[in-house]
Structure formats: C-alpha cells, structure tokens
Write a protein that holds these residues in place. Structure first.
Motif, PDB file in Angstrom:
ATOM      1  N   MET A  74     -43.793  22.360  18.326  1.00  0.00           N
ATOM      2  CA  MET A  74     -43.356  23.729  18.589  1.00  0.00           C
ATOM      3  C   MET A  74     -42.529  23.752  19.874  1.00  0.00           C
ATOM      4  O   MET A  74     -43.022  23.365  20.938  1.00  0.00           O
ATOM      5  CB  MET A  74     -44.567  24.655  18.735  1.00  0.00           C
ATOM      6  CG  MET A  74     -45.481  24.673  17.519  1.00  0.00           C
ATOM      7  SD  MET A  74     -44.658  25.204  16.006  1.00  0.00           S
ATOM      8  CE  MET A  74     -44.298  26.892  16.388  1.00  0.00           C
ATOM      9  N   LEU A  75     -41.301  24.180  19.760  1.00  0.00           N
ATOM     10  CA  LEU A  75     -40.429  24.272  20.928  1.00  0.00           C
ATOM     11  C   LEU A  75     -40.580  25.628  21.601  1.00  0.00           C
ATOM     12  O   LEU A  75     -40.650  26.657  20.924  1.00  0.00           O
ATOM     13  CB  LEU A  75     -38.968  24.092  20.515  1.00  0.00           C
ATOM     14  CG  LEU A  75     -38.562  22.739  19.939  1.00  0.00           C
ATOM     15  CD1 LEU A  75     -37.086  22.758  19.553  1.00  0.00           C
ATOM     16  CD2 LEU A  75     -38.826  21.624  20.927  1.00  0.00           C
ATOM     17  N   THR A  76     -40.611  25.609  22.924  1.00  0.00           N
ATOM     18  CA  THR A  76     -40.512  26.871  23.654  1.00  0.00           C
ATOM     19  C   THR A  76     -39.070  27.353  23.535  1.00  0.00           C
ATOM     20  O   THR A  76     -38.174  26.589  23.138  1.00  0.00           O
ATOM     21  CB  THR A  76     -40.848  26.665  25.146  1.00  0.00           C
ATOM     22  OG1 THR A  76     -39.850  25.807  25.725  1.00  0.00           O
ATOM     23  CG2 THR A  76     -42.243  26.073  25.339  1.00  0.00           C
ATOM     24  N   GLU A  77     -38.823  28.582  23.905  1.00  0.00           N
ATOM     25  CA  GLU A  77     -37.444  29.106  23.855  1.00  0.00           C
ATOM     26  C   GLU A  77     -36.536  28.292  24.770  1.00  0.00           C
ATOM     27  O   GLU A  77     -35.391  27.980  24.421  1.00  0.00           O
ATOM     28  CB  GLU A  77     -37.430  30.588  24.253  1.00  0.00           C
ATOM     29  CG  GLU A  77     -36.090  31.264  24.054  1.00  0.00           C
ATOM     30  CD  GLU A  77     -35.590  31.250  22.609  1.00  0.00           C
ATOM     31  OE1 GLU A  77     -34.351  31.237  22.422  1.00  0.00           O
ATOM     32  OE2 GLU A  77     -36.411  31.243  21.666  1.00  0.00           O
ATOM     33  N   ALA A  78     -37.041  27.925  25.947  1.00  0.00           N
ATOM     34  CA  ALA A  78     -36.236  27.137  26.892  1.00  0.00           C
ATOM     35  C   ALA A  78     -35.914  25.762  26.314  1.00  0.00           C
ATOM     36  O   ALA A  78     -34.799  25.262  26.461  1.00  0.00           O
ATOM     37  CB  ALA A  78     -36.964  27.003  28.227  1.00  0.00           C
ATOM     38  N   GLU A  79     -36.875  25.138  25.639  1.00  0.00           N
ATOM     39  CA  GLU A  79     -36.629  23.832  25.016  1.00  0.00           C
ATOM     40  C   GLU A  79     -35.623  23.949  23.882  1.00  0.00           C
ATOM     41  O   GLU A  79     -34.747  23.095  23.729  1.00  0.00           O
ATOM     42  CB  GLU A  79     -37.935  23.239  24.479  1.00  0.00           C
ATOM     43  CG  GLU A  79     -38.857  22.716  25.561  1.00  0.00           C
ATOM     44  CD  GLU A  79     -40.230  22.364  25.038  1.00  0.00           C
ATOM     45  OE1 GLU A  79     -40.894  21.531  25.683  1.00  0.00           O
ATOM     46  OE2 GLU A  79     -40.664  22.934  24.007  1.00  0.00           O
ATOM     47  N   ARG A  80     -35.744  24.985  23.096  1.00  0.00           N
ATOM     48  CA  ARG A  80     -34.823  25.171  21.967  1.00  0.00           C
ATOM     49  C   ARG A  80     -33.385  25.312  22.487  1.00  0.00           C
ATOM     50  O   ARG A  80     -32.435  24.844  21.844  1.00  0.00           O
ATOM     51  CB  ARG A  80     -35.229  26.408  21.159  1.00  0.00           C
ATOM     52  CG  ARG A  80     -34.383  26.613  19.910  1.00  0.00           C
ATOM     53  CD  ARG A  80     -35.009  27.598  18.949  1.00  0.00           C
ATOM     54  NE  ARG A  80     -36.230  27.118  18.365  1.00  0.00           N
ATOM     55  CZ  ARG A  80     -36.311  26.219  17.360  1.00  0.00           C
ATOM     56  NH1 ARG A  80     -35.210  25.709  16.868  1.00  0.00           N
ATOM     57  NH2 ARG A  80     -37.459  25.846  16.882  1.00  0.00           N
ATOM     58  N   CYS A 112     -41.795  13.586  27.960  1.00  0.00           N
ATOM     59  CA  CYS A 112     -41.447  14.333  29.190  1.00  0.00           C
ATOM     60  C   CYS A 112     -40.520  13.560  30.124  1.00  0.00           C
ATOM     61  O   CYS A 112     -40.312  13.971  31.265  1.00  0.00           O
ATOM     62  CB  CYS A 112     -42.712  14.781  29.923  1.00  0.00           C
ATOM     63  SG  CYS A 112     -43.610  13.492  30.801  1.00  0.00           S
ATOM     64  N   LYS A 117     -42.913  17.749  33.424  1.00  0.00           N
ATOM     65  CA  LYS A 117     -43.848  18.782  32.981  1.00  0.00           C
ATOM     66  C   LYS A 117     -44.920  18.960  34.035  1.00  0.00           C
ATOM     67  O   LYS A 117     -45.042  18.154  34.963  1.00  0.00           O
ATOM     68  CB  LYS A 117     -44.493  18.387  31.642  1.00  0.00           C
ATOM     69  CG  LYS A 117     -45.396  17.173  31.743  1.00  0.00           C
ATOM     70  CD  LYS A 117     -46.106  16.880  30.443  1.00  0.00           C
ATOM     71  CE  LYS A 117     -47.079  15.710  30.650  1.00  0.00           C
ATOM     72  NZ  LYS A 117     -47.849  15.386  29.459  1.00  0.00           N
ATOM     73  N   THR A 174     -29.593  26.893  30.474  1.00  0.00           N
ATOM     74  CA  THR A 174     -31.010  27.235  30.574  1.00  0.00           C
ATOM     75  C   THR A 174     -31.758  26.217  31.416  1.00  0.00           C
ATOM     76  O   THR A 174     -31.561  25.011  31.272  1.00  0.00           O
ATOM     77  CB  THR A 174     -31.637  27.273  29.156  1.00  0.00           C
ATOM     78  OG1 THR A 174     -30.984  28.280  28.403  1.00  0.00           O
ATOM     79  CG2 THR A 174     -33.129  27.553  29.210  1.00  0.00           C
ATOM     80  N   GLU A 176     -35.385  24.476  32.360  1.00  0.00           N
ATOM     81  CA  GLU A 176     -36.660  24.188  31.716  1.00  0.00           C
ATOM     82  C   GLU A 176     -37.774  24.493  32.718  1.00  0.00           C
ATOM     83  O   GLU A 176     -37.875  23.828  33.757  1.00  0.00           O
ATOM     84  CB  GLU A 176     -36.688  22.722  31.284  1.00  0.00           C
ATOM     85  CG  GLU A 176     -38.038  22.192  30.874  1.00  0.00           C
ATOM     86  CD  GLU A 176     -38.744  23.037  29.838  1.00  0.00           C
ATOM     87  OE1 GLU A 176     -39.815  23.577  30.163  1.00  0.00           O
ATOM     88  OE2 GLU A 176     -38.230  23.168  28.714  1.00  0.00           O
ATOM     89  N   ARG A 178     -40.762  23.755  32.771  1.00  0.00           N
ATOM     90  CA  ARG A 178     -41.637  22.609  33.038  1.00  0.00           C
ATOM     91  C   ARG A 178     -41.038  21.671  34.079  1.00  0.00           C
ATOM     92  O   ARG A 178     -41.770  20.986  34.795  1.00  0.00           O
ATOM     93  CB  ARG A 178     -41.940  21.871  31.736  1.00  0.00           C
ATOM     94  CG  ARG A 178     -42.951  22.651  30.904  1.00  0.00           C
ATOM     95  CD  ARG A 178     -43.416  21.826  29.752  1.00  0.00           C
ATOM     96  NE  ARG A 178     -42.897  22.358  28.515  1.00  0.00           N
ATOM     97  CZ  ARG A 178     -43.450  22.162  27.341  1.00  0.00           C
ATOM     98  NH1 ARG A 178     -44.520  21.430  27.230  1.00  0.00           N
ATOM     99  NH2 ARG A 178     -42.927  22.683  26.266  1.00  0.00           N
TER     100      ARG A 178
END
Length: 197
Positions: A74-80, A112, A117, A174, A176, A178
C-alpha cells in the motif's frame, strides 16, 4: 530455480540492469559489507542487500508500480507521487516474492534505501549510507560523506537527506515524510551522543 548463493543473486541482478547500474550495485555491495563490518551489522546480509538494492532501477516505472500492486504493498499518497521511491519498494517486493529472499532485515533495507524511514535499523542505515558513498559515486561532496562514514552512519544520513530534500523542493516535487522522520531521528541520535560525550 531461485538463487541461493551471493553469486547466483548477483547473476540475477545483472539480467535486470545496465552495465553502469550493475557496477553501481557491485560497489554498493562492497561498501555495505565494509560498513557492516565496521558498525557490527551482519556482513553477508549487507552484501546481499547491496547487490539487490537497485534490481528494479532500470525497469519502467509502470512495471515497478505493477509489482508494488501485485504484492499488495500500500503506497501512501507521498509515495505514489514520488516515482523515485518506486524502484526501492518494487525491488523489495521482487527480491522477496520472485527471488525468494526471506530475511526481513534485507527486504526492509532494500525498501527504505532511497528515502529512509522512521525507526531505521542498523542494516537499513548501512545500505542507505553505502548507496550514497559507494566507490562509483563522484558527485560534489561525496568525499566529505565518505569521511563522515568513518565515524557515524547517522552523519551520512543527515547530510545525504539534507542534500536531497532542498533539491526536491527546488523542483517543486513531493517530499517523502518518512525521509524527514529519518533525518530527525538521525539528528536526535547525534545530539544524544554529543550530550553523553
């Protein structure tokens, strides 16, 4: 048949990467092993994480995303929105599910190695630092980072992230969260060490 020895993993990595990227992976494997020995991490795990860390780097982002989604990450919005991180996440998934790497420390370190992270373990830090300072790297300031690596992995992390974040901000990309957490925690570790000294 899935790889079992370091040499077999290395041969698998070679199939996925350009010569330049494969050489980088070899350099990171050597550097990670050296840092692991210096800081008390498992040398063989560090070496394997190093050779595998960029296995998906030359794969098209659309394919990287397919691997991430295939294995339920599952990607966070920032990762996506941060495509540069996808090769680390897809690489971790590929190493685990396609190559049969079962060691969680190695998988986590690969996942990571680009952004960092919160709560990074020793092997995570070793791979993160090795990727910044491997012998093939020649960007301005790398010698200073190599010097810092002799005394502290956290110093390398702080300087590396401090270099990367403004670059992304200048390009209006963006950030990240983390990476910021990794930066803060590395900084706090350094502050605590200085207070104890």
């Amino acid at each position: 048949m899935r790889p079992e020895t370091f040499e077999e993993y290395e041969a698998e990595v070679r199939k996925h990467l350009s010569e330049k990227r494969f050489y980088h992976s070899q350099c990171v494997a050597r550097c990670a092993a050296r840092l692991a020995e210096q800081y008390g991490a498992d040398v063989e795990k560090a070496r394997l994480a190093g050779i595998l860390h960029d296995i998906m780097k030359d794969t098209e982002p659309s394919e990287q995303l397919k691997i991430i989604e295939k294995y339920g990450m599952m990607l966070t919005e920032a990762e996506r929105r941060n495509v540069k991180l996808w090769h680390a996440l897809s690489g971790a998934a590929y190493a685990e599910h396609e190559l049969g790497v079962r060691d969680r420390e190695i998988i986590d370190a690969i996942a990571c190695h680009t952004g960092g992270k919160s709560g990074m373990e020793l092997l995570d830090k070793v791979l993160f630092a090795a990727d910044y300072i491997s012998e093939d790297r020649d960007y301005p300031g790398v010698e200073a980072l190599r010097e810092l690596s002799k005394s502290s992995l956290e110093e390398v992390m702080v300087e590396g992230i401090a270099f990367t974040i403004p670059e992304r901000m200048e390009q209006r990309l963006t950030l990240e969260p983390r990476s910021i957490e990794a930066y803060n925690e590395a900084l706090w570790t350094l502050e605590a060490r200085r207070a104890e000294a």
